[in-house]
Design an enzyme around this catalytic site. Structure first.
Site, PDB file in Angstrom:
ATOM      1  N   ASP A   6       0.841  -1.201   0.000  1.00 49.39           N
ATOM      2  CA  ASP A   6       0.000   0.000   0.000  1.00 49.39           C
ATOM      3  C   ASP A   6       0.878   1.253   0.000  1.00 49.39           C
ATOM      4  O   ASP A   6       0.372   2.375  -0.075  1.00 49.39           O
ATOM      5  CB  ASP A   6      -1.021  -0.006   1.145  1.00 49.39           C
ATOM      6  CG  ASP A   6      -0.380  -0.099   2.515  1.00 49.39           C
ATOM      7  OD1 ASP A   6       0.861  -0.198   2.588  1.00 49.39           O
ATOM      8  OD2 ASP A   6      -1.117  -0.068   3.521  1.00 49.39           O
ATOM      9  N   SER A   7       2.213   1.056   0.028  1.00 44.58           N
ATOM     10  CA  SER A   7       3.136   2.172  -0.205  1.00 44.58           C
ATOM     11  C   SER A   7       2.948   2.719  -1.622  1.00 44.58           C
ATOM     12  O   SER A   7       3.486   3.785  -1.946  1.00 44.58           O
ATOM     13  CB  SER A   7       4.590   1.733   0.021  1.00 44.58           C
ATOM     14  OG  SER A   7       4.878   0.551  -0.691  1.00 44.58           O
ATOM     15  N   ASP A  53      -1.136  -6.039  -0.286  1.00 39.13           N
ATOM     16  CA  ASP A  53      -1.533  -5.420   0.979  1.00 39.13           C
ATOM     17  C   ASP A  53      -3.032  -5.174   0.996  1.00 39.13           C
ATOM     18  O   ASP A  53      -3.593  -4.635   0.023  1.00 39.13           O
ATOM     19  CB  ASP A  53      -0.855  -4.043   1.115  1.00 39.13           C
ATOM     20  CG  ASP A  53       0.372  -4.095   2.010  1.00 39.13           C
ATOM     21  OD1 ASP A  53       0.507  -5.042   2.812  1.00 39.13           O
ATOM     22  OD2 ASP A  53       1.207  -3.177   1.886  1.00 39.13           O
ATOM     23  N   LYS A  72      -1.375  -9.302   2.777  1.00 35.20           N
ATOM     24  CA  LYS A  72      -0.674  -8.859   3.990  1.00 35.20           C
ATOM     25  C   LYS A  72      -1.587  -7.889   4.742  1.00 35.20           C
ATOM     26  O   LYS A  72      -2.214  -7.016   4.116  1.00 35.20           O
ATOM     27  CB  LYS A  72       0.660  -8.179   3.638  1.00 35.20           C
ATOM     28  CG  LYS A  72       1.384  -7.630   4.892  1.00 35.20           C
ATOM     29  CD  LYS A  72       2.849  -7.327   4.647  1.00 35.20           C
ATOM     30  CE  LYS A  72       3.115  -6.030   3.925  1.00 35.20           C
ATOM     31  NZ  LYS A  72       2.609  -4.813   4.645  1.00 35.20           N
ATOM     32  N   GLU A  83      -1.750  -5.447   8.461  1.00 36.67           N
ATOM     33  CA  GLU A  83      -0.997  -4.880   9.571  1.00 36.67           C
ATOM     34  C   GLU A  83      -1.729  -5.129  10.883  1.00 36.67           C
ATOM     35  O   GLU A  83      -2.945  -4.928  10.958  1.00 36.67           O
ATOM     36  CB  GLU A  83      -0.807  -3.365   9.372  1.00 36.67           C
ATOM     37  CG  GLU A  83       0.066  -3.034   8.186  1.00 36.67           C
ATOM     38  CD  GLU A  83       0.273  -1.524   8.001  1.00 36.67           C
ATOM     39  OE1 GLU A  83      -0.125  -0.726   8.884  1.00 36.67           O
ATOM     40  OE2 GLU A  83       0.840  -1.148   6.964  1.00 36.67           O
ATOM     41  N   GLU A 100       8.802  -4.202  10.784  1.00 33.09           N
ATOM     42  CA  GLU A 100       9.292  -2.929  10.238  1.00 33.09           C
ATOM     43  C   GLU A 100       9.854  -2.043  11.351  1.00 33.09           C
ATOM     44  O   GLU A 100       9.185  -1.782  12.365  1.00 33.09           O
ATOM     45  CB  GLU A 100       8.134  -2.213   9.502  1.00 33.09           C
ATOM     46  CG  GLU A 100       8.573  -0.891   8.892  1.00 33.09           C
ATOM     47  CD  GLU A 100       7.600  -0.338   7.850  1.00 33.09           C
ATOM     48  OE1 GLU A 100       6.620  -1.029   7.493  1.00 33.09           O
ATOM     49  OE2 GLU A 100       7.835   0.796   7.388  1.00 33.09           O
TER      50      GLU A 100
HETATM   51  O1  KIV Z   1       3.590  -1.155   1.695  1.00 29.20           O
HETATM   52  C1  KIV Z   1       4.777  -1.490   1.807  1.00 29.20           C
HETATM   53  O2  KIV Z   1       5.630  -1.159   0.975  1.00 29.20           O
HETATM   54  C2  KIV Z   1       5.159  -2.308   2.960  1.00 29.20           C
HETATM   55  C3  KIV Z   1       6.612  -2.587   3.144  1.00 29.20           C
HETATM   56  C4  KIV Z   1       7.306  -1.407   3.674  1.00 29.20           C
HETATM   57  C5  KIV Z   1       6.851  -3.790   3.973  1.00 29.20           C
HETATM   58  O3  KIV Z   1       4.340  -2.700   3.718  1.00 29.20           O
END
Ligand code: KIV
Length: 296
Positions: A76-77, A115, A145, A147, A214
């Site tokens: 989600d980055s 994510d 993924k 969080e 992280e």
């Molecule tokens: O969204 C992302 O890029 C991440 C990584 C930093 C692990 O969750």
């Protein structure tokens, strides 16, 4: 030694090293089998480190996969890197699905993890399952993924129960940035560190196949990696874990002004791209481009 001999020796050493590195890459070692969650656990068992990078589009995903990266995260980055948002919070399920689908078209070998975005699983575990199903169905990705630990464990259990592999994510969790108020190192104090260890065990017991840690102290990450049987992948969590993940645009040096201690830059694509584009502008302005062989 003459200058010309020195540079010939340097070139020979450089190409030997390059060849060695090429042969170590997954795509040249002959192991082109698809990476599965099961194979990641085997890698941990035999002490083979896991490489993971983000990708958000077809072109970069093809390069990342072709270079032998084991796990591709459609992070989600993308909210920051692709859309220019300040945080990961605004990205939507539809946007994550768009990025996930684009990446899947470019990948043959790596395990692809998408994510689940902020708001898609925190409010209600059943909503989480519905959104997880949608993301898996529409992207064709291998895993998801999420969080969080105890607070979202019901959603994680139900998603795994419905047949979808989940990678956990503890430590600095960017979806909670408004709660922390800073992107500083997490779990430096005993209470937060102990909660993190408890959460890591909860995630393993719930059936997560791997865990991202992280920006936490290296000793704490080492402890978690040694206590868990599932692979622990670190970002700013030191070297004593089972693998590493970075944001692809950061490690390629496309982004500027973001230089946390954990980030190793493997290229300076910002300069390479700016120079190339600047040259193109100059060539257009001077009518050097296109020349006779570049037209029909
Ligand atoms: O969204 C992302 O890029 C991440 C990584 C930093 C692990 O969750």
């Amino acid at each position: 030694m003459l200058e010309s001999e020195k540079s010939a020796t340097f070139a020979a050493d450089f190409y030997k090293l390059k060849e060695k590195n090429r042969n170590m890459a997954g795509y040249l070692s002959g192991d082109s089998r698809k990476v599965t969650t099961h194979r990641l656990i085997e890698m941990k068992q035999r002490g083979e480190k896991i490489s993971m990078l983000t990708s958000y589009d077809y072109t970069i995903a093809q390069i990342v996969d072709g270079a032998g990266v084991d796990v591709i995260l459609v992070g989600d980055s993308a909210s920051n890197v692709m859309a220019g948002n300040v945080t990961t919070l605004p990205i939507t399920i539809d946007q994550m699905i768009y990025h996930g689908k684009s990446v899947m078209r470019g990948v043959k070998r790596a395990l692809v993890v998408v994510d689940m975005p902020f708001g898609s699983y925190q409010a209600d575990p059943f909503d989480g399952v519905r959104n997880a199903i949608r993301i898996m169905k529409e992207t064709g990705a291998d895993a998801l993924k999420l969080e969080g630990g105890e607070e979202v464990i019901d959603a994680i259990r139900r998603i795994i129960g419905a047949g979808m592999p989940v990678m956990g994510h503890l430590g600095l969790m960017p979806q909670s940035i408004n709660k922390y108020g800073t992107y500083g190192v997490r779990a430096k104090g005993d209470a937060e560190a102990e909660k993190l260890v408890r959460d890591a065990h909860l995630l393993e017991e719930a059936g997560c196949f791997a865990l991202v840690l992280e920006k936490i102290p290296a000793d704490l990450a080492k402890r978690v990696a040694s206590e868990l049987t599932i692979p622990v992948i670190g970002i700013g969590a030191g070297g004593a874990v089972d693998g590493q993940v970075l944001v692809v645009a950061d490690m390629l040096g496309m982004t500027k002004g973001f230089s946390p201690r954990f980030l190793r830059r493997y290229a300076d694509l910002h300069t390479v791209m700016t120079d190339a584009i600047g040259q193109y502008v100059a060539d257009v302005k001077s009518s050097d481009f296109p020349n006779e062989s570049e037209q029909y």
